[in-house]
Design a protein around this motif. Sequence first.
Motif, PDB file in Angstrom:
ATOM      1  N   LEU A   4      57.503  26.291   6.508  1.00 42.94           N
ATOM      2  CA  LEU A   4      58.900  26.690   6.487  1.00 42.94           C
ATOM      3  C   LEU A   4      59.601  25.831   5.445  1.00 42.94           C
ATOM      4  N   VAL A   5      60.225  26.473   4.465  1.00 42.46           N
ATOM      5  CA  VAL A   5      60.848  25.735   3.365  1.00 42.46           C
ATOM      6  C   VAL A   5      62.310  26.134   3.262  1.00 42.46           C
ATOM      7  N   GLU A   6      63.174  25.161   3.557  1.00 44.07           N
ATOM      8  CA  GLU A   6      64.608  25.411   3.523  1.00 44.07           C
ATOM      9  C   GLU A   6      65.192  25.082   2.148  1.00 44.07           C
ATOM     10  N   SER A   7      66.312  25.719   1.864  1.00 41.67           N
ATOM     11  CA  SER A   7      67.066  25.423   0.650  1.00 41.67           C
ATOM     12  C   SER A   7      68.523  25.812   0.870  1.00 41.67           C
ATOM     13  N   GLY A   8      69.380  25.361  -0.040  1.00 35.90           N
ATOM     14  CA  GLY A   8      70.768  25.802  -0.014  1.00 35.90           C
ATOM     15  C   GLY A   8      71.779  24.788   0.474  1.00 35.90           C
ATOM     16  N   MET A  34      63.341  33.448  15.021  1.00 33.64           N
ATOM     17  CA  MET A  34      63.573  32.299  14.152  1.00 33.64           C
ATOM     18  C   MET A  34      64.869  31.606  14.564  1.00 33.64           C
ATOM     19  N   ARG A  35      64.926  30.332  14.285  1.00 32.34           N
ATOM     20  CA  ARG A  35      66.094  29.539  14.705  1.00 32.34           C
ATOM     21  C   ARG A  35      66.497  28.568  13.604  1.00 32.34           C
ATOM     22  N   TRP A  36      67.775  28.213  13.634  1.00 36.93           N
ATOM     23  CA  TRP A  36      68.300  27.099  12.840  1.00 36.93           C
ATOM     24  C   TRP A  36      68.781  26.022  13.804  1.00 36.93           C
ATOM     25  N   TYR A  37      68.322  24.807  13.563  1.00 35.30           N
ATOM     26  CA  TYR A  37      68.783  23.634  14.288  1.00 35.30           C
ATOM     27  C   TYR A  37      69.491  22.718  13.292  1.00 35.30           C
ATOM     28  N   GLN A 108      61.317  21.021   6.309  1.00 39.19           N
ATOM     29  CA  GLN A 108      61.606  19.630   5.943  1.00 39.19           C
ATOM     30  C   GLN A 108      63.081  19.293   6.102  1.00 39.19           C
ATOM     31  N   GLY A 109      63.894  20.317   6.263  1.00 37.80           N
ATOM     32  CA  GLY A 109      65.326  20.109   6.443  1.00 37.80           C
ATOM     33  C   GLY A 109      66.091  20.145   5.127  1.00 37.80           C
ATOM     34  N   THR A 110      67.357  20.528   5.235  1.00 39.24           N
ATOM     35  CA  THR A 110      68.250  20.513   4.073  1.00 39.24           C
ATOM     36  C   THR A 110      69.590  19.910   4.501  1.00 39.24           C
TER      37      THR A 110
END
Length: 116
Positions: A4-8, A34-37, A108-110
């Motif tokens: 899972l690769v976050e961006s933005g 899917m979720r956002w924490y 990895q988090g953004t």
Amino acid sequence: QVQLVESGGGLVQPGGSLRLSCVASGFTFSYYAMRWYRQAPGKERELVAAISSTGGSTNYKDSVKGRFTISRDNAKNTVSLQMNSLKPEDTAVYYCNTVLYALYYWGQGTQVTVSS
């Protein structure tokens, strides 16, 4: 393997907007919710928004309702979080998440920082 690769993420003034994206690989994306924490310094990680496998059902933390919108594109294996009317208390590291066979997977988090 699951990735899972976050961006933005970034720095934005109060009242501003950001759009986070998470690209998933290594599993059949369209089968899973899917979720956002998010996790702010010194605080526990908390669930912000969730979306069902088809995108037909969503739910949100009370404090972000009406400001944040979670969506997904199963053709692109992507889940997004549109964040409007951002407040300083939204400052945190935001993580994309899914659960497969009772195992939690994280990106990895953004970093999102809301400050004037």
